[in-house]
Scaffold this motif. Structure first.
Motif, short mmCIF file in Angstrom:
data_model
loop_
_atom_site.label_atom_id
_atom_site.label_comp_id
_atom_site.label_asym_id
_atom_site.label_seq_id
_atom_site.Cartn_x
_atom_site.Cartn_y
_atom_site.Cartn_z
N ASP A 10 37.65 28.50 72.94
CA ASP A 10 39.10 28.65 72.86
C ASP A 10 39.84 27.34 72.75
OD1 ASP A 10 38.75 31.41 73.12
OD2 ASP A 10 38.66 31.24 75.30
N THR A 11 39.13 26.23 72.83
CA THR A 11 39.76 24.91 72.75
C THR A 11 38.71 23.91 72.29
OG1 THR A 11 41.08 23.28 73.96
CG2 THR A 11 39.29 24.35 75.17
N THR A 12 39.09 22.65 72.20
CA THR A 12 38.16 21.64 71.70
C THR A 12 37.31 21.08 72.82
OG1 THR A 12 39.82 19.93 72.00
CG2 THR A 12 39.72 21.00 69.84
N GLY A 13 36.27 20.37 72.43
CA GLY A 13 35.40 19.71 73.40
C GLY A 13 34.05 20.38 73.52
N GLU A 14 33.08 19.60 73.91
CA GLU A 14 31.73 20.10 74.13
C GLU A 14 31.10 19.35 75.29
OE1 GLU A 14 29.20 19.48 70.75
OE2 GLU A 14 29.77 17.38 70.52
N TYR A 15 30.03 19.90 75.83
CA TYR A 15 29.32 19.25 76.92
C TYR A 15 27.89 19.76 76.93
CZ TYR A 15 30.59 23.62 79.38
OH TYR A 15 30.77 24.94 79.73
N TRP A 39 26.81 15.31 80.11
CA TRP A 39 27.76 14.56 79.30
C TRP A 39 28.90 15.45 78.83
CZ3 TRP A 39 28.30 16.63 74.44
CH2 TRP A 39 27.24 17.43 73.96
N ILE A 40 30.02 14.82 78.45
CA ILE A 40 31.19 15.49 77.89
C ILE A 40 31.63 14.73 76.65
CG2 ILE A 40 33.64 16.02 78.26
CD1 ILE A 40 33.04 16.36 81.21
N PRO A 52 26.09 12.62 72.51
CA PRO A 52 26.68 11.78 71.45
C PRO A 52 26.92 10.36 71.94
CG PRO A 52 27.79 13.92 71.58
CD PRO A 52 26.87 13.84 72.76
N GLU A 53 26.89 9.40 71.03
CA GLU A 53 26.99 7.99 71.41
C GLU A 53 28.26 7.68 72.19
OE1 GLU A 53 26.48 5.38 68.15
OE2 GLU A 53 24.39 5.97 67.74
N ASP A 54 29.36 8.33 71.83
CA ASP A 54 30.64 8.04 72.49
C ASP A 54 31.00 9.08 73.54
OD1 ASP A 54 30.90 10.00 70.58
OD2 ASP A 54 32.86 9.34 69.85
N ALA A 55 30.01 9.83 74.05
CA ALA A 55 30.26 10.83 75.09
C ALA A 55 30.49 10.15 76.43
CB ALA A 55 29.09 11.79 75.19
#
Length: 294
Positions: free
Chosen positions: A116-121, A129-130, A285-288
């Motif tokens: 329902d929104t952006t972002g992953e973890y 990680w986030i 991800p590298e920038d997580a």
């Protein structure tokens, strides 16, 4: 000749980004990495050890029979990582959680994309990680990275090393008779070794229809203790590539040896195995933002 192909690729990427999340296409370099799915010889060895361990006790034998009734441990691992949408809707007004998850049950790794929104973890097997790093999450993502993983993976996850079994005897639910088995964990097994589960195994079908459990996660209970026991009724069953899993769960507080207040509704959908996912998919991800706290 290359321009039309490039334009077609861009259009496909735009359409894909407009849809609900799914595992991103692997890059050329990632495609060269080894697959998360493991060789059959590894599976055969792990399954043989699990079968011997579970069948060494009466209680473990019931769990092994349930695993067989749900499709078998060999099929489970041979299919590769499992993808599914886990839509957790609390009925008390607390924060809902709705993610599309890919879970590697061989190595206990996950990656969640929020619906329902952006972002992953996710959980790499050793690290939470986030991503993106500045994403605010309204719940504990380290805990939640493996929570749907475990519930959806029952009874197969019960074959993991470090599990102990106790036969509790007969239980009835909705006019059906079950053998109840309690699962506990060895010391230092996982983040919450004080958790326990009770599965109801149908005497006729040998399938699981109920899971009772407690939450003792130290991030929530740094001084020890746990939530009251919960009763999770399987809404139904679905079979995908030879494996039978729940279609969802209704969860209640467990009081007076029976289910009481209805507290959550959970739907499990978009279930599919993803044998072509590579190991790099489960890396942070590298920038997580890396999560160290419980």
């Amino acid at each position: 000749m290359k321009l039309p192909l490039l334009l077609f690729t861009v259009i496909i990427l735009i359409l894909t980004n407009c849809a609900t999340p799914s595992p991103p296409a692997e890059t050329e370099s990632a495609a060269l990495d080894s697959l998360a799915r493991v060789p059959s010889s590894w599976i055969d060895e792990r399954v043989a050890k699990a079968q011997q361990r579970l069948n060494s006790s009466n209680a473990g034998t019931f769990v092994w029979q349930a695993i067989e009734a749900h499709g078998g441990l060999t099929q489970w691992f041979s299919n590769g990582p499992l993808a599914f949408q886990f839509n957790y809707q609390p009925l008390d007004g607390s924060t809902p959680r709705n993610t599309y998850e890919v879970a590697d049950y061989w190595s206990a790794r996950t990656r969640h994309q929020r619906i329902d929104t952006t972002g992953e973890y996710g959980w790499t097997g050793t690290q939470a990680w986030i991503h993106p790093a500045d994403t605010e999450m309204p719940y504990n993502t380290r805990f939640w990275s493996l929570t749907p993983y475990y519930f959806v993976g029952i009874p197969f996850v019960l074959a993991d090393e470090g599990t102990n079994f106790e036969l509790l005897g007969e239980q009835t639910y909705q006019d059906r008779v079950y053998d109840a088995v309690k699962i506990t964990f060895g010391e230092n097994v996982g983040d919450a070794p004080d958790d326990y589960y009770v599965v109801y195994i149908d005497r006729e079908t040998k399938r699981v229809d109920v899971t009772r459990y407690i939450v003792s996660y130290p991030g929530y209970f740094p001084d020890g203790g746990h939530l009251p026991e919960k009763f999770m009724a399987w809404i139904g069953h679905q079979t995908v590539d030879g494996i039978t899993l729940a279609t969802g769960f209704d969860t209640y507080w467990w009081k007076g040896e029976q289910p009481a207040e209805h507290i959550t509704k959970i739907a499990v959908s978009r279930v599919e195995f993803t044998p072509d996912i590579t190991n790099t998919y489960f890396e942070a991800p590298e920038d997580a933002r890396l999560i160290s706290e419980m």
